[in-house]
Design an enzyme around this catalytic site. Sequence first.
Site, PDB file in Angstrom:
ATOM      1  CG  ASP A 136      37.839  42.870  43.022  1.00  0.00           C
ATOM      2  OD1 ASP A 136      37.376  42.105  43.904  1.00  0.00           O
ATOM      3  OD2 ASP A 136      38.998  43.332  43.051  1.00  0.00           O
ATOM      4  CG  ASP A 195      38.970  44.543  49.438  1.00  0.00           C
ATOM      5  OD1 ASP A 195      38.060  45.314  49.790  1.00  0.00           O
ATOM      6  OD2 ASP A 195      39.343  43.574  50.132  1.00  0.00           O
ATOM      7  CG  ASP A 234      42.371  45.313  41.869  1.00  0.00           C
ATOM      8  OD1 ASP A 234      43.403  45.299  42.565  1.00  0.00           O
ATOM      9  OD2 ASP A 234      41.338  44.651  42.178  1.00  0.00           O
TER      10      ASP A 234
END
Length: 616
Positions: free
Chosen positions: A352, A354, A580
Amino acid sequence: MEDTQDLNEQSVKKTCPEADVSEPQNSRSMEMQDLASPHALVGGSDTPGSSKLDKSGLSSTSVTTNGTGVSLLAVKTEPLHSSESTTTTGDGALDTFTGSVITSSGYSPRSAQQYSPQLYPSKPYPHILSTPAAQTMSAYAGQTQYSGMQQPAVYTAYSQTGQPYSLPAYDLGVMLPAIKTESGLSQTQSPLQSGCLSYSPGFSTPQPGQTPYSYQMPGSSFAPSSTIYANNSVSNSTNFSSSQQDYPSYTAFGQNQYAQYYSASTYGAYMTSNNTADGTSSSTSTYQLQESLQGLTSQPGEFDTVQSPSTPIKDLDDRTCRSSGSKSRGRGRKNNPSPPPDSDLERVFVWDLDETIIVFHSLLTGSYAQKYGKDPPMAVTLGLRMEEMIFNLADTHLFFNDLEECDQVHIDDVSSDDNGQDLSTYSFATDGFHAAASSANLCLPTGVRGGVDWMRKLAFRYRRVKELYNTYKNNVGGLLGPAKRDAWLQLRAEIEGLTDSWLTNALKSLSIISTRSNCVNVLVTTTQLIPALAKVLLYSLGGAFPIENIYSATKIGKESCFERIVSRFGTNITYVVIGDGRDEEHAANQHNMPFWRISSHSDLLALHQALELEYL
C-alpha cells in the site's frame, strides 16, 4: 468422300505390281514417319502436290483383304526390346503406329517440328480407318494396371513447350495427383529414359506427330511422348492386346490455378530408373534437389495463399474477422507492452502507498501530528505543499487535466487502442482531446468510452506518461527544472524531519526486495493512477516500482486489483501484502495471502529486519 474412295481403290490396285520397288533409305523413313498419323496424310490429299498416298508412298506397305471387301493396312512393327515382330492392323488406335514405327531400327524419325499443324486437319475418314463412337486409347507396354477401366473421352493433343523432366510412371494413381507444377527446368529429356512420363507445365500449338494424346489431371498436365513409350523397358508379361488396356478418363483442370502454391524453383528428376525387367540397360541419370530448405522457406507467401471455394459460413467468418481486425489493426505489438513476469519469480510483495510507505494523508488531516506529538499546523502545511507539488506535476507533465475523468487501473489498460504512432512531433495541446472529452462527457464512471479516434488519443497520453515515468523515475529534478527542484528537495527534507525518517525506513525494505532476483515489488493504491505516479516520482520510489507494477484501486477496489495481480504472476508463488488499512487486509484474507501490518515506525523496522534475515 468420292475422292477418298477412288484413292483407296487406286491404292489397292497399285500395290501388287510395285511392291518390290526399292526406295532410298531416307524416303522410306519419311513414309514410315507419315504413317504415324494416317488421318493427317489423307487430310492433305485435298490440295495438289500434298498427297502422300501415291505410288511411291505405298511402295513399303502391303494391302490385304479380310474377305469382306474391306481393305486393311498392315504395318510390320519391331518393338525396341524384343526380337519378335508384331503386326498391327488399321483397326487399332492411332497411337499404335507412333510407338512402333518411329522407334524401329533402321529408320531415322523425322522431327515433329518439321510439320505444321495446318497441314494435318483432323477430319475422320471412315473408308480408311474405322472410328468408333467412343474411341479407346491403347495402353503402352508395361502399363497393365489400367486394364479394364472405363473408356476415356477424346482428348486434345498438347505439346511440350518447356523443358521436361521425368517422373516415374509405375503407380500413376498414387503419384500423379500429387505432382507439383514447377517450371524453369534446365535438364533435357534423354531418349533412353525409360518407364517415365514426360511432363511439361506449358501448352502451345498442338503437334500431332509428337503427342497423339495428353491426359490432364488436377493440378498438372501430362503429355506422353511416343519416344518415351517406345523405350519403355518394362515388358508386358501378360501379353494383353491393345484393346484390353485402357486409360481411365481424367477430369480436366486448368494448370494455372494451382501454380501459385509452389515455388518456381529448379528441380531435377528425383528418381533413378536403373532396374529393367527384360535385361536391357537404362541410362536414366540421377539428379539431386538443387535447393535447400532455406531457399524453400524464403518464399512463405507462395505457400500460404490458398484459393479454396468460398462457402456462406466462411464468408461470414471472413467478414467477422475483417470487421474485428479493422479496430485492432496495427495494435498487435501494443496489446501487452509490459514485460512478462520472470520465470524464476518466487515472491511478490504487494504494498500500500499512503501511510505505509509515505506519510501524506495523515499530514493533511493532522492525525499524524496528534499521534506522535508533532506540531499540527506545521504538519498540515507540509502536507498541503506536497499536495500542490503532486498535482502540479500531474497536470503539467502527466496530462492529469485530460485524464482525471478517464482514470485507468493500469498504465497499459488502453494500450490496445494505440496504433504505435511516433509521438516525438505529436501536439497533445492541439489534437482536440480535452474539448471532445469535456463536451461529450465521454469518460464516465460507468466505463462508457468514446469513439475510436478519441480512444487512440487517450492511449497516446498514457503512452507518453509511461515514457516520462521511465525517463525520470531516478531523476525527478530533471523533470521539475532547477527552481522547482530546489523547492522539492527542501520540502522532502522537512517532511522527513517531521515524520522521523519514515520514508527512509520504508525505502530500506523496498531496496532489499528490489535487489532480489526472485522477488518483486507491486504497488496498489486507492489514489487515482496519474496522481499516484506523481507521488511515486516525488517520493523517489520510481526505482522500487516499475510503472507496470503500479495499480490504482480507485475504480475497482483492492480485492479486484489483487485478482489481476494473481492472474498476471500466477498462483505458484508466494504473495505478501504490506499495508495499514482494512481494505488491503481484507483483500489479503480473501486470497489467503499473509498480511504485514504497518502502523508505526517499529513495524517498518521489524519488516526491514525480517527481510535482512531472509525471513521474508
